[in-house]
Design a protein around this motif. Structure first.
Motif, PDB file in Angstrom:
ATOM      1  N   ASN A 134     -32.781  27.858 -62.207  1.00 14.75           N
ATOM      2  CA  ASN A 134     -33.235  29.129 -62.765  1.00 14.75           C
ATOM      3  C   ASN A 134     -33.134  30.222 -61.699  1.00 14.75           C
ATOM      4  O   ASN A 134     -34.146  30.705 -61.179  1.00 14.75           O
ATOM      5  N   PRO A 135     -31.895  30.625 -61.321  1.00 14.49           N
ATOM      6  CA  PRO A 135     -31.754  31.612 -60.244  1.00 14.49           C
ATOM      7  C   PRO A 135     -32.280  33.000 -60.597  1.00 14.49           C
ATOM      8  O   PRO A 135     -32.697  33.745 -59.704  1.00 14.49           O
ATOM      9  N   GLU A 136     -32.258  33.363 -61.885  1.00 14.51           N
ATOM     10  CA  GLU A 136     -32.721  34.699 -62.270  1.00 14.51           C
ATOM     11  C   GLU A 136     -34.204  34.880 -61.943  1.00 14.51           C
ATOM     12  O   GLU A 136     -34.598  35.873 -61.317  1.00 14.51           O
ATOM     13  N   ARG A 137     -35.039  33.922 -62.372  1.00 18.99           N
ATOM     14  CA  ARG A 137     -36.471  34.000 -62.049  1.00 18.99           C
ATOM     15  C   ARG A 137     -36.700  33.872 -60.555  1.00 18.99           C
ATOM     16  O   ARG A 137     -37.592  34.512 -59.990  1.00 18.99           O
ATOM     17  N   ALA A 138     -35.886  33.038 -59.919  1.00 22.39           N
ATOM     18  CA  ALA A 138     -36.035  32.847 -58.477  1.00 22.39           C
ATOM     19  C   ALA A 138     -35.782  34.153 -57.725  1.00 22.39           C
ATOM     20  O   ALA A 138     -36.489  34.473 -56.758  1.00 22.39           O
ATOM     21  N   LEU A 139     -34.774  34.910 -58.174  1.00 23.16           N
ATOM     22  CA  LEU A 139     -34.448  36.166 -57.500  1.00 23.16           C
ATOM     23  C   LEU A 139     -35.593  37.163 -57.605  1.00 23.16           C
ATOM     24  O   LEU A 139     -35.889  37.894 -56.648  1.00 23.16           O
ATOM     25  N   VAL A 140     -36.246  37.213 -58.746  1.00 27.21           N
ATOM     26  CA  VAL A 140     -37.401  38.113 -58.913  1.00 27.21           C
ATOM     27  C   VAL A 140     -38.523  37.702 -57.971  1.00 27.21           C
ATOM     28  O   VAL A 140     -39.136  38.536 -57.289  1.00 27.21           O
ATOM     29  N   LEU A 141     -38.788  36.414 -57.891  1.00 29.79           N
ATOM     30  CA  LEU A 141     -39.918  35.918 -57.110  1.00 29.79           C
ATOM     31  C   LEU A 141     -39.678  36.050 -55.613  1.00 29.79           C
ATOM     32  O   LEU A 141     -40.614  36.351 -54.851  1.00 29.79           O
ATOM     33  N   VAL A 142     -38.448  35.845 -55.147  1.00 34.48           N
ATOM     34  CA  VAL A 142     -38.194  35.865 -53.707  1.00 34.48           C
ATOM     35  C   VAL A 142     -38.401  37.263 -53.130  1.00 34.48           C
ATOM     36  O   VAL A 142     -38.638  37.421 -51.925  1.00 34.48           O
ATOM     37  N   GLN A 143     -38.317  38.275 -53.986  1.00 36.30           N
ATOM     38  CA  GLN A 143     -38.551  39.641 -53.512  1.00 36.30           C
ATOM     39  C   GLN A 143     -40.009  39.882 -53.129  1.00 36.30           C
ATOM     40  O   GLN A 143     -40.328  40.873 -52.475  1.00 36.30           O
ATOM     41  N   GLU A 144     -40.901  38.957 -53.534  1.00 34.83           N
ATOM     42  CA  GLU A 144     -42.325  39.090 -53.211  1.00 34.83           C
ATOM     43  C   GLU A 144     -42.708  38.292 -51.965  1.00 34.83           C
ATOM     44  O   GLU A 144     -43.888  38.091 -51.679  1.00 34.83           O
TER      45      GLU A 144
END
Length: 666
Positions: A134-144
């Motif tokens: 699930n890279p899309e959700r991962a990309l959102v989360l890694v920004q935090e």
């Protein structure tokens, strides 16, 4: 009608047994509820001191690059104190290192529920989501990601972006990571992996060197370095790197897989199987381990076992060329031609110049009555001057099935002819104008550039093709394919010495079979036989079981009159590939005849001729062996047939003249 006394006693006995069983079960249930209630009334069992000790051991093992030991100690810490958020977080870190995203996410939930700072889990949660696909959700989360975890966050961000195909943004993230932590070996290992996936072999080699310089005992760095040494130098040279990684962590899955694959290519099958089994123990259900075991089974002709093992991979290796090749081959053997076409079609799309894949795809098409598709697949192969006999034969069979008997006969005659030409690139399928559009739209894509250069050459614009090839090599110094492309154009331009220089640049990055053969050919064409022999010997020292290298070695030994050495090389090769290789048996017959072992020469000649009776070289070898054995009439018949098929072949004509002269002398 009343029951007999005996039946009444039997029913009573059964009721008594049933009643007693229910009483016993009821008693056990009551006892179990009592124990459960007693445990519930007890305070939670905790040993914080033991948990802290195990946590310290886990951290030390993790820092020593032994993720499996770190996981074991973290698990003990969690068991000793289930309420320790730090223990759960550490267990999650080890699970992420071992590519278990689902379990890691569960441990992160437990860590936060027991007081671990949620801000410090953001990059780990992003990594867990990436591992779960699930890279899309991962990309959102890694920004935090928390500021103190910035380097970790940048590394995970780069992996996510790579998975999403945004290589430019991934490169920027890794650049920021190395700026922030220039001496972090994990950053350099990630850079190496990224460059490798992007085709920058030279950059990956440099990054792997930097990683092991900074952390000589880092398992991930050692595995990457082993991969790059294997690419750059060969199989034997890479073994110490994988062995060093396994000394750090004997159960490291990736190290075991790379080690097993290398051992298999070296012919060390027992050691390969042991390493593959250990990888399966380390990671139950490992698709890579099942694939390697399937390769071993296929080599042992246990195709049912190989199919069963490949089925266990559950298409997890659908993007791996080797798995597609093996899977498709097994499908052909099982008569599952539609599945084979699907697999080989994917492989040809991935590797358009893979001739083996094209031949197998054509075979699958022919067996599924799609002859025109099979002919089309082989069209660029048989357009080459060095097209092999099997490809020509497949095209001939396809032409027969579509009732083009005349052209089929020409291909069958061509397949039987013993001479071979050079090795030019595939011919172009489209015009210069059409291929130029694709090349301009995709300036960094070799699959778009190569057809354009082929079209230029076919149109007689070799100078333009050469200039463009030089640009590609200059702009992509770390990509072996760019130097190979330049070498190919130089060979077609009649500049073998310059081509050898380009091929040498390619081989310094990727010294595989293709690089070796091209380099040897260029050195020979430029008159530097000594350097060609050195390249072949060096490659064979690293790849002692390589069929192409052994075949070429045997051919040279035979040509130079080293008959005993040629026999040893060729017989070893025959043990590996079987007794139905025409060219191999021809050369064995020639070598045995030269040493005076006429029985062995005749046997090899029969083996060659029985497989390909229309091949004049096979008829010549068999005929000459018969002459050496004293069968003049049989020899004349075969050599006359060979001379009729290949009237311009000087060697065949010379043998026939010798035999006829001997016959005339009586």
């Amino acid at each position: 009608m009343t029951s007999s006394p005996r039946r009444r006693r039997t029913r009573y006995a059964r009721k008594l047994i049933l009643r007693r069983g229910l009483v016993i079960l009821g008693g056990l249930a009551a006892f179990g509820f009592a124990i459960f209630g007693f445990i519930r009334l007890l305070p939670e069992h905790r040993d914080p001191a033991a948990a802290q000790a195990e946590l310290a051991k886990s951290i030390a093992a993790f820092q020593a690059s032994n993720a499996n030991a770190a996981r074991a100690h973290a698990l003990q810490a969690v068991r000793a104190d289930p309420s320790s958020g730090a223990a759960h977080a550490m267990l999650a870190r080890t699970l992420l290192e071992l590519d278990n995203g689902l379990a890691a996410e569960a441990e992160l939930d437990l860590a936060e529920s027991h007081g671990y700072d949620p801000a410090r889990t953001k990059y780990m949660r992003a990594q867990a989501l990436l591992l779960q696909g699930n890279p899309e959700r991962a990309l959102v989360l890694v920004q935090e990601t928390a500021p103190q975890d910035r380097v970790h966050g940048l590394r995970i961000r780069a992996r996510i972006l790579t998975a999403m195909g945004d290589l430019a943004a991934a490169r920027d993230a890794l650049g920021a990571a190395v700026d922030a932590a220039p001496r972090d070996p994990a950053v350099w290992t990630d850079i190496g992996r990224f460059r490798l996936s992007a085709g920058d072999i030279g950059g990956a080699i440099a990054a792997s060197q930097r990683a092991v310089e900074l952390a000589p005992g880092d398992t991930n760095a050692l595995v990457l370095r082993g991969q790059m040494v294997r690419t750059q130098f060969g199989l034997v040279a890479s073994l110490p790197w994988f062995e060093s990684a396994l000394k750090r962590d004997p159960w490291d899955h990736d190290a075991l897989i790379e080690y097993a694959a290398t051992l298999g290519d070296l012919g060390r099958t027992r050691d390969m199987l042991d390493a593959a089994r250990r990888a399966l123990q380390s990671r139950p259900g490992s698709p890579q381990a099942y694939y390697l075991m399937a390769v071993l089974a296929a080599r042992a002709d246990n195709l049912d076992l190989a199919r069963g093992l490949m089925a266990r991979t559950e298409d997890a290796l659908a993007d791996l060329p080797g798995a597609l090749l093996l899977g498709g081959t097994l499908d052909i053997e099982a008569g599952a031609y539609a599945q084979a076409i699907d697999k080989f079609g994917q492989l040809v799309a991935m590797q358009p110049m893979n001739i083996t894949a094209r031949k197998l795809l054509a075979l699958a098409y022919l067996r599924s009555d799609a002859s025109r598709d099979g002919i089309s697949v082989l069209k660029p192969v048989v357009a080459r001057a060095d097209a092999d006999s099997y490809s020509k034969m497949l095209v001939a069979r396809g032409l027969e099935r579509i009732d083009d008997r005349g052209l089929a006969a020409r291909f069958l005659d061509w397949a039987a002819y013993p001479t071979r030409g050079g090795s030019p690139s595939f011919s172009a399928d489209d015009s210069v104008a059409v291929t130029d559009i694709a090349a301009r739209d995709n300036p960094g894509d070799p699959d778009s550039i190569i057809p354009y250069l082929r079209a230029l050459i076919d149109a007689g614009q070799t100078d333009r093709a050469l200039a463009r090839a030089r640009e590609v090599a200059r702009d992509n110094p770390g990509a072996p394919g760019s130097h190979t492309l330049l070498g190919d154009i130089l060979m077609l331009s009649g500049q073998p010495a310059a081509a050898a220089s380009a091929y040498r640049d390619a081989a310094s990055l990727l010294f595989d079979e293709t690089a070796m053969l091209r380099l040897v050919e260029a050195y020979q064409a430029s008159g530097n036989r000594q350097e060609a022999a050195r390249v072949l010997a060096l490659f064979l020292s690293q790849n002692p079981n390589n069929v192409a290298a052994l075949r070429l070695t045997g051919h040279w030994q035979l040509a130079e009159g080293e008959y005993d050495a040629a026999i040893a090389t060729l017989e070893g090769l025959r043990e590996r590939i079987g007794d139905r290789d025409v060219a191999l048996n021809i050369e064995l017959a020639q070598a045995y005849a030269a040493t005076g072992d006429v029985d062995a020469a005749v046997d090899a000649g029969i083996a060659a001729y029985s497989v390909s009776p229309a091949n004049p070289a096979a008829a010549d070898a068999y005929g000459w062996a018969l002459y050496k054995s004293g069968d003049i009439d049989g020899a004349e018949e075969l050599l006359a047939k060979a001379a009729r098929t290949a009237p311009d072949h000087i060697g065949i004509r010379g043998h026939l003249n010798v035999v006829r002269a001997a016959k005339a002398r009586g």
